[in-house]
Design a protein around this motif. Structure first.
Motif, PDB file in Angstrom:
ATOM      1  N   ALA A   1       0.836  -1.208   0.000  1.00  0.00           N
ATOM      2  CA  ALA A   1       0.000   0.000   0.000  1.00  0.00           C
ATOM      3  C   ALA A   1       0.870   1.258   0.000  1.00  0.00           C
ATOM      4  O   ALA A   1       0.602   2.213  -0.744  1.00  0.00           O
ATOM      5  N   TYR A   2       1.926   1.253   0.808  1.00  0.00           N
ATOM      6  CA  TYR A   2       2.818   2.415   0.882  1.00  0.00           C
ATOM      7  C   TYR A   2       3.571   2.595  -0.430  1.00  0.00           C
ATOM      8  O   TYR A   2       3.692   3.712  -0.933  1.00  0.00           O
ATOM      9  N   ILE A   3       4.054   1.489  -1.008  1.00  0.00           N
ATOM     10  CA  ILE A   3       4.766   1.572  -2.290  1.00  0.00           C
ATOM     11  C   ILE A   3       3.822   2.119  -3.361  1.00  0.00           C
ATOM     12  O   ILE A   3       4.206   2.975  -4.163  1.00  0.00           O
ATOM     13  N   SER A   4       2.575   1.649  -3.363  1.00  0.00           N
ATOM     14  CA  SER A   4       1.583   2.139  -4.319  1.00  0.00           C
ATOM     15  C   SER A   4       1.366   3.642  -4.152  1.00  0.00           C
ATOM     16  O   SER A   4       1.311   4.385  -5.137  1.00  0.00           O
ATOM     17  N   GLN A   5       1.261   4.091  -2.917  1.00  0.00           N
ATOM     18  CA  GLN A   5       1.078   5.526  -2.657  1.00  0.00           C
ATOM     19  C   GLN A   5       2.291   6.315  -3.139  1.00  0.00           C
ATOM     20  O   GLN A   5       2.140   7.407  -3.701  1.00  0.00           O
ATOM     21  N   LEU A   6       3.494   5.770  -2.933  1.00  0.00           N
ATOM     22  CA  LEU A   6       4.705   6.433  -3.425  1.00  0.00           C
ATOM     23  C   LEU A   6       4.673   6.551  -4.941  1.00  0.00           C
ATOM     24  O   LEU A   6       4.933   7.615  -5.502  1.00  0.00           O
ATOM     25  N   GLU A   7       4.344   5.440  -5.608  1.00  0.00           N
ATOM     26  CA  GLU A   7       4.353   5.412  -7.067  1.00  0.00           C
ATOM     27  C   GLU A   7       3.262   6.273  -7.686  1.00  0.00           C
ATOM     28  O   GLU A   7       3.399   6.721  -8.822  1.00  0.00           O
ATOM     29  N   ASN A   8       2.187   6.491  -6.956  1.00  0.00           N
ATOM     30  CA  ASN A   8       1.103   7.330  -7.458  1.00  0.00           C
ATOM     31  C   ASN A   8       1.274   8.800  -7.086  1.00  0.00           C
ATOM     32  O   ASN A   8       0.409   9.615  -7.402  1.00  0.00           O
ATOM     33  N   GLY A   9       2.349   9.114  -6.386  1.00  0.00           N
ATOM     34  CA  GLY A   9       2.611  10.491  -6.007  1.00  0.00           C
ATOM     35  C   GLY A   9       1.772  10.973  -4.844  1.00  0.00           C
ATOM     36  O   GLY A   9       1.676  12.171  -4.599  1.00  0.00           O
ATOM     37  N   ASN A  10       1.156  10.032  -4.109  1.00  0.00           N
ATOM     38  CA  ASN A  10       0.311  10.399  -2.973  1.00  0.00           C
ATOM     39  C   ASN A  10       1.091  10.514  -1.670  1.00  0.00           C
ATOM     40  O   ASN A  10       0.510  10.814  -0.630  1.00  0.00           O
ATOM     41  N   ARG A  11       2.355  10.224  -1.714  1.00  0.00           N
ATOM     42  CA  ARG A  11       3.244  10.359  -0.552  1.00  0.00           C
ATOM     43  C   ARG A  11       4.453  11.159  -0.985  1.00  0.00           C
ATOM     44  O   ARG A  11       4.836  11.156  -2.146  1.00  0.00           O
ATOM     45  N   GLY A  12       5.080  11.800  -0.022  1.00  0.00           N
ATOM     46  CA  GLY A  12       6.299  12.530  -0.310  1.00  0.00           C
ATOM     47  C   GLY A  12       7.477  11.576  -0.449  1.00  0.00           C
ATOM     48  O   GLY A  12       7.318  10.349  -0.469  1.00  0.00           O
ATOM     49  N   ILE A  13       8.649  12.132  -0.529  1.00  0.00           N
ATOM     50  CA  ILE A  13       9.866  11.339  -0.647  1.00  0.00           C
ATOM     51  C   ILE A  13      10.026  10.533   0.643  1.00  0.00           C
ATOM     52  O   ILE A  13       9.929  11.066   1.742  1.00  0.00           O
ATOM     53  N   PRO A  14      10.269   9.226   0.524  1.00  0.00           N
ATOM     54  CA  PRO A  14      10.426   8.405   1.730  1.00  0.00           C
ATOM     55  C   PRO A  14      11.739   8.697   2.450  1.00  0.00           C
ATOM     56  O   PRO A  14      12.665   9.277   1.883  1.00  0.00           O
ATOM     57  N   SER A  15      11.809   8.261   3.681  1.00  0.00           N
ATOM     58  CA  SER A  15      13.011   8.456   4.493  1.00  0.00           C
ATOM     59  C   SER A  15      14.160   7.620   3.939  1.00  0.00           C
ATOM     60  O   SER A  15      13.940   6.633   3.218  1.00  0.00           O
ATOM     61  N   PRO A  16      15.393   7.981   4.279  1.00  0.00           N
ATOM     62  CA  PRO A  16      16.538   7.162   3.859  1.00  0.00           C
ATOM     63  C   PRO A  16      16.422   5.706   4.317  1.00  0.00           C
ATOM     64  O   PRO A  16      16.863   4.797   3.607  1.00  0.00           O
TER      65      PRO A  16
END
Length: 132
Positions: free
Chosen positions: A30-45
């Motif tokens: 779910a988090y990866i999907s949100q990242l790929e859809n631009g619904n989340r900001g840049i993830p932490s290191p």
């Protein structure tokens, strides 16, 4: 190109589904999907480290495309490092149509690929006879 586009392109280039990347990295699908859809900001290191391990790519490459590292002219364009397919087959758990491949299955896949590439090389030698 944005981080989420590059992440999706990299995942697809490696041939992973969202679920496979989640299983390999420990980051939820779910988090990866949100990242790929631009619904989340840049993830932490820390998340980028997990994703780099799941994608079998360098941590510094993900840090660079996420904007944590200062880009140099040689790294401004997205570049993919070739993956040794024989090693990839041997060292990873693989699914095909939802079925986990056994070591014997992977050996057969490796043999079939070897035959296909050998046949292609032989045919190209016939098409391009040596010049003397």
């Amino acid at each position: 190109m944005y981080f989420y586009d590059k992440l999706r392109d990299l995942r697809k280039l490696k041939g992973f589904t969202l679920r496979e990347l989640a299983d390999r990295s420990g980051v939820s699908a779910a988090y990866i999907s949100q990242l790929e859809n631009g619904n989340r900001g840049i993830p932490s290191p820390e998340v980028l480290m997990k994703l780099s391990e799941g994608l079998n790519t360098s941590y510094s490459e993900l840090m660079d495309i996420a904007g944590y590292l200062e880009s140099t002219p040689s790294t401004e364009k997205f570049q993919s490092n070739p993956v040794n397919l024989r090693r990839f087959l041997r060292e990873n758990e693989l699914l095909f149509d939802g079925i986990l491949l056994t070591e014997e299955d992977k050996e057969w896949v490796e043999r079939m690929l070897t035959v296909l590439f050998w046949k292609q090389r032989q045919e190209s030698k016939v098409e391009d006879p040596p010049t003397t």
